[in-house]
Design an enzyme around this catalytic site. Structure first.
Site, mmCIF file in Angstrom:
data_model
loop_
_atom_site.group_PDB
_atom_site.id
_atom_site.type_symbol
_atom_site.label_atom_id
_atom_site.label_comp_id
_atom_site.label_asym_id
_atom_site.label_seq_id
_atom_site.Cartn_x
_atom_site.Cartn_y
_atom_site.Cartn_z
ATOM 1 N N GLU A 1 1.593 0.074 -4.720
ATOM 2 C CA GLU A 1 0.753 1.231 -5.018
ATOM 3 C C GLU A 1 1.667 2.434 -4.892
ATOM 4 O O GLU A 1 2.312 2.624 -3.857
ATOM 5 C CB GLU A 1 -0.412 1.362 -4.038
ATOM 6 N N ASP B 1 0.823 -1.211 0.000
ATOM 7 C CA ASP B 1 0.000 0.000 0.000
ATOM 8 C C ASP B 1 0.864 1.270 0.000
ATOM 9 O O ASP B 1 1.828 1.370 0.767
ATOM 10 C CB ASP B 1 -0.893 -0.034 1.257
ATOM 11 N N VAL C 1 3.355 3.136 -1.197
ATOM 12 C CA VAL C 1 4.773 3.125 -0.813
ATOM 13 C C VAL C 1 5.430 4.506 -0.896
ATOM 14 O O VAL C 1 6.504 4.721 -0.344
ATOM 15 C CB VAL C 1 5.601 2.104 -1.628
ATOM 16 N N ASP D 1 -10.346 2.260 -3.624
ATOM 17 C CA ASP D 1 -10.087 3.664 -3.296
ATOM 18 C C ASP D 1 -10.889 4.599 -4.187
ATOM 19 O O ASP D 1 -11.487 5.560 -3.728
ATOM 20 C CB ASP D 1 -8.601 3.983 -3.505
ATOM 21 N N HIS E 1 -7.481 7.845 -14.021
ATOM 22 C CA HIS E 1 -7.988 9.225 -14.025
ATOM 23 C C HIS E 1 -8.276 9.679 -15.461
ATOM 24 O O HIS E 1 -9.305 10.302 -15.731
ATOM 25 C CB HIS E 1 -6.964 10.173 -13.387
ATOM 26 N N ASN F 1 -13.454 6.401 -1.933
ATOM 27 C CA ASN F 1 -13.064 7.743 -1.514
ATOM 28 C C ASN F 1 -13.958 8.829 -2.095
ATOM 29 O O ASN F 1 -13.738 10.014 -1.865
ATOM 30 C CB ASN F 1 -11.587 7.997 -1.816
#
Lengths: 579, 579
Positions: A315, A278, A280, A409, A344, A413
């Site tokens: 990640e 996760d 890093v 996420d 994105h 999120n």
């Protein structure tokens, strides 16, 4: 310094072949430590070793016994007097916390599981088709055993690897997993370590690989007793979760040792195929040898010994291929990284507003760039980050990048945790799936995505500390303050929020959902069967962009086979002039 | 992003060939900026540019005019009202602060100096014999002009490069130089920028190189108005001086630009031969390209254009040759680094107690290791740092390491600032000098060392802020609390402390001091004339250690020439069996 032996865990408790238990604890600034066996009413003093370690070998501990430590600190008081302060604590390297984060640890022998996958070497990274799942909400029961019931379904879909969100013991029973405070312990409410071993074995029997999400950039807030043992944290660097884990300050070696042992345990004792580390970028380490590079060295040793593939996937919110370059080229040697920028660019191309971190992305041209270059930002100025960002990753292989149209996420999120199915049209869902699956990278699907699950996946916790719960609630509200919609922010502590996140498998019986499932299955099959798609050769690829039409053509080829993927992200028919 | 042109400074004020002045200022979050000319009673509005820069080209500013900025901030008040707050500030990239840190800036044309060193290419790094000096205390007058009077003396001694402690404008007239707050401005009390140019030119005429000490890891506390202009600092990292300079957080590009321009100015406009970058381990930068590597790229460009050698030497408290490895090998490309460990090993070998950071060093064996490997710690556990430390630097050249038996820090950071002359015997002084000068590294001598100056070099400041003065005093006391000798800690603010640090040149007239001077001169001459010493070939070297006798034999050779240096650090005659 304590030497790491890749074959044996030398932190916490393990059973020797003779049946004796051996316990190692790092507690450099305490004056005495005993092992407590509450049910046997025994207290066994540990022996002090070099470099702040404590040691005990004993035949008084049997499998399933509960145990803990009594640690004695000398508290400086006035006038050079000192008082002895004693604390009772579970093992920071416990492998099982039957009664949760505040209970005792349970002595278990991780070697007693009867594996039936001994001849498995492991899959090639390029063959990974990844399915990310959260154990608590993937099935109604929310445990490892229930996942096993779904493996045939996943195999039918074409999945080759499941990625399990973190399972290290966290407070309560409802948590994404990033609040873990016992990195070696497998969550009790999921079924504990033996149950995880059983799941991994079952996966391997069906030809599925298992990726486990692990968190080495912070520890959770509740049940976190690390400071009672030693300087696991340093105030040299600040992270979103407070002081950084101590990877380079005084006394960092045993902390590094602790996490290296953790990595080795998952591969060696749980037969995990790959770890997903996760975030890093939040691991702060200015050492001569970065902790990730050191982890890689030990994993390479283990791999040579175990004759199995052990992959490290990170990640990483930095477009910095130093992380995924080989050790020999002064990289950190990670095998692959998540590449959020593909996501994105894809989301904006599919019509989502350019808000927040989407504001850096302009749509189809960026998506085309990501197909080609993986990183969208490879040196340009990023308005959202307010700085120049990234470097070119031309030499890295396609299988070094993991892409997705959603993940825990990117769904969770959002204020309301909407999955893509709630945000774009049905046809767009199919197009986004194709963009991911036909990419020259490793595709990742978030559980339920394949049939268009409509339930949200919101942030949930089940802490017992009321102040902490309030702090988390406030944090969520602050995060979404711009929406001026306090009333509708889901309560992370509420069981309802957790229950809403569970997949509704009944959806699959409905035609539209079944249709999407069949589409995913077909396109995955295509990816696996056509060399032009399955060979992740980044040089055998080009992309033609039709900006005004919001279309692109992705060309991929391998030997004489050529694949043309036409992607029309506009909401109408388009005529493209192809030369 | 603002492009850097190695030929022209594009920050602060400079005069164009046509006589006009051009001014660039970075102030991203202000709503208006004007240039103030107080003596002309003029206020000239600046124009907003991309990326938070402000610009003005005008013929209303002449050389020697004073100027400053009026910057207008919008202060958020209650009920969405806002007030305009105006500040008057000097130029953060000022090249001259005639009236100190709180005065206006002076417009100067750095190009108007008549250089007579135009044909100088610069010395090879391997030929550097360095003399570190502090301008304020090197001579009775304490300015650049007085240094010029000593150049013949230094040439006679055999010095080839002077290293000037930082000269960037600091508060008051008494300061080591590490409290500078105008990195581009040359200290007014030293004579300002033209006087520094004159000194450099004089050095070059005498064949001396000039190294300038620059500070890119923090700014001083008094007269520090950077936060009024923009985010020059970030709270992501903590340094001994507070928030780190912002080299990798949002808005870091203009901050990086500012320091790159600073580097280029010293080389291009002051003809400085080498920069000594202070404590670069305190520069925190997780960018894809480290700021030092980016500096190196621009310096290489400048060097190609100017046809001169421009060296970058770093003070580095990390045994990490990534800093001094070439850019092509993914290093940061620095030319050389200070190597304190040689000093520590030498001091312990010479009999100093193993306290504080000396506690990691055992004497003669470590000294021998440093002769051979440069780094003493190249992977072992360091008890003082409480972690494994360092990496091997086998492939690096001898001229990449600067060694010394004392320097401003090693003298001045002692409670009483004693030079080596007060700590060891006269004979030991000679031996220590030989160890440094016969090493396969670049030797550095601290001013006065060559004749055994006995005056202390203590920490001194002349701040005007009383609270700050008190804080510094307290800091010094805390640093030396273990000595339980509060009364005798010199007062850093006292002029006496500063005066005591001045060299007493009368000493040179005394026989003993003259003798030491002659010794230094002879041994430097030997180093320069014998290829076995002057060729810094680390492979043509071995060291034999005689631990019980506290002796070593350093063998160095070049072609047929062989040099044997017998060093007896014990206080008596020794018989060594040489095989």
């Amino acid at each position: 310094m304590m030497e790491i032996d890749i074959r044996e865990r030398k932190i916490g408790l393990r059973f020797l072949d003779c049946g004796k238990a051996e316990i190692w604890l790092w507690a450099p600034y305490v004056i005495a430590v005993s092992v407590l066996l509450p049910d046997q009413d025994l207290k066994l003093p540990m022996l002090k070793q070099e470099f702040g370690y404590w040691f005990l070998q004993t035949d008084q501990i049997r499998e399933t016994y509960e145990y803990g430590f009594e640690i004695s600190h000398s508290d400086e008081t006035t006038q050079n007097q000192s008082e002895i302060k004693q604390l009772r604590r579970a093992d920071p390297a416990s492998v099982f916390q039957k009664n949760g984060v505040n209970g005792y640890s349970t002595a278990l022998n991780l070697k007693s599981f009867n594996w039936t996958d001994q001849n498995r070497k492991g899959m090639c990274l390029a063959d990974f088709v990844i399915y990310e799942l959260h154990t608590g909400t993937f099935t109604p029961n929310g445990d490892f055993a229930s996942i096993e019931q779904k493996l045939d379904y996943l195999v039918d879909l074409g999945i080759t690897a499941i990625e399990i969100m973190p399972v290290s013991q966290f407070p309560g029973g409802r948590n994404w997993g990033y609040d873990g405070v016992y990195p070696f312990a497998v969550q009790n409410t999921y079924g504990g370590p033996m149950s995880l071993q059983h799941l991994v074995n079952a996966c391997h029997e069906k030809g599925l690989a298992v990726i486990l999400d692990v968190v080495y950039n912070h520890m959770g807030p509740e049940g976190n007793y690390f400071n009672d043992f030693g300087p696991y944290f340093t105030n040299k660097y600040q992270t979103p979760w407070g002081n950084a884990i101590n990877f380079d300050d005084a006394d960092c070696d045993p902390v590094r040792h602790y996490f290296i042992e953790n990595v080795l345990m998952w591969f060696r004792d749980f037969h995990i195929d790959a770890l997903r580390l996760d975030a890093v970028h939040a691991i702060k380490d200015f050492s001569t040898k970065h902790i990730l590079a050191e982890i890689k060295q030990y994993v390479a040793q283990l791999s040579a010994w175990s004759k199995r593939n052990h992959y490290l996937i990170v990640e990483l919110d930095l477009n910095d291929n130093k992380y995924i370059n080989p050790l020999a080229e002064k990289g950190y040697g990670m095998d692959a990284q998540w590449i959020d920028e593909f996501h994105h660019a894809l989301r904006v191309t599919a019509g989502q507003p350019q808000q927040g971190y989407y504001s850096d992305f302009n749509g189809i041209e960026d998506l085309a760039k990501s197909f080609h270059d993986a990183y969208v930002y490879d040196g340009q100025y990023s308005p959202h980050r307010k700085k120049k960002f990234g470097i070119k990753a031309t030499e890295n292989e396609g299988e070094q990048f993991v892409v997705f149209s959603q993940n825990h996420d990117q769904v969770g999120n959002r204020m309301l945790g909407e999955r893509t199915s709630k945000l774009v049209s049905f046809e767009m869902l199919k197009l986004m799936a194709a963009a991911v699956i036909c990419s020259p990278f490793l595709p990742l699907i978030f559980m339920g995505e394949e049939y268009g699950e409509t339930n949200p996946f919101q942030f949930f916790i089940s802490h017992s500390d009321k102040d902490l719960v309030e702090a988390v609630r406030k944090g969520r509200k602050a995060e979404f303050a711009a929406f001026h919609d306090d009333q509708n922010i889901p309560d992370p502590q509420s069981e309802e929020t957790f229950n809403r996140a569970k997949l509704n498998w009944d959806n699959l019986k409905k035609e539209k959902h079944q249709l999407l499932y069949t589409y995913y299955k077909s396109i995955i099959k295509l990816r696996k069967s056509l060399p032009a798609l399955s060979k992740l050769n980044r040089n055998h690829l080009n992309v033609d962009v039709f900006k005004d039409q919001n279309c692109l053509i992705l060309n991929r080829w391998e030997e004489k086979q050529k694949i043309i993927c036409l992607m029309n992200f506009s909401r109408q028919q388009q005529i493209l002039c192809v030369t």
